[in-house]
Enzyme design. Structure first.
Site, short mmCIF file in Angstrom:
data_model
loop_
_atom_site.label_atom_id
_atom_site.label_comp_id
_atom_site.label_asym_id
_atom_site.label_seq_id
_atom_site.Cartn_x
_atom_site.Cartn_y
_atom_site.Cartn_z
N THR A 61 -5.65 49.16 44.24
CA THR A 61 -4.94 50.28 43.60
C THR A 61 -4.15 49.80 42.39
OG1 THR A 61 -4.79 51.44 45.72
CG2 THR A 61 -3.27 52.14 43.98
N CYS A 62 -3.53 48.66 42.52
CA CYS A 62 -2.71 48.11 41.44
C CYS A 62 -3.56 47.78 40.22
CB CYS A 62 -1.98 46.87 41.92
SG CYS A 62 -1.05 47.11 43.46
#
Length: 184
Positions: A61-62
């Site tokens: 996600t990052c």
């Protein structure tokens, strides 16, 4: 580090962010990487900043959404008067620099919180043992002016070993719209 378990309390709007010395790696005049101590004041004093913190460099996600979208929206935030956007993670300087290079960052700057001290003092240090991460940051973002928190976005459900990785209100598009709505 003063405290390693601060799950229940965090720095609030109107409070000063913790004063910490960050161990960074920068290039000297000869192009060689050297250790350089940077303080909270070096990053935040006399500046209007967005700081977002996330569980880890190179994580899905990052790397796929949060960091790239802050990079894309950098100029939009700048038009609102922000001087910098910083990405922080409980990773060392080597990892953060490699991640910034991998992500081809040109505008967003990374801050390594290798010991987790800043994250702990912000009340955002959590355990992520199921993933084998140990101590990491809960996903949050803050609007900071001259070292004082003006706005804060914290994903719901902050707890040690959370079974999910919430990502909604720390999305850069959400934060941008929230700030924009507040300026009307």
């Amino acid at each position: 580090m003063k405290s390693i378990e601060k799950i229940g309390s965090s720095v609030s709007v109107g409070e000063t962010i913790p004063f910490i010395i960050f161990k960074t790696r920068t290039k000297d005049d000869g192009g060689n990487y050297v250790w350089k101590d940077m303080t909270t004041n070096d990053y935040f004093k006399d500046k209007k900043v967005i700081l977002f913190s996330l569980p880890g460099a190179f994580t899905p996600t990052c790397s796929t959404y949060q960091l790239p979208n802050f990079e894309k929206l950098y100029d939009d935030f700048s038009a609102l008067g922000f001087d910098e956007i910083y990405c922080m993670s409980v990773n060392d300087a080597f990892v953060m620099n490699a991640w910034a290079k991998d992500q081809k960052l040109e505008k967003v700057k990374v801050i390594p919180d290798g010991t987790g001290e800043f994250t702990s003092e912000m009340g955002m240090l959590v355990r992520k043992d199921p993933e084998g991460f140990g101590y990491r940051s809960w996903r949050y973002a803050v609007h900071v002016e001259n070292c004082v928190v003006k706005q804060m976005w914290e994903e719901e459900g902050k707890t040690n070993n959370c079974s999910t990785d919430p990502y909604s209100i720390t999305d850069p598009n959400y934060i941008y719209k929230d700030i924009l709505d507040g300026t009307k």
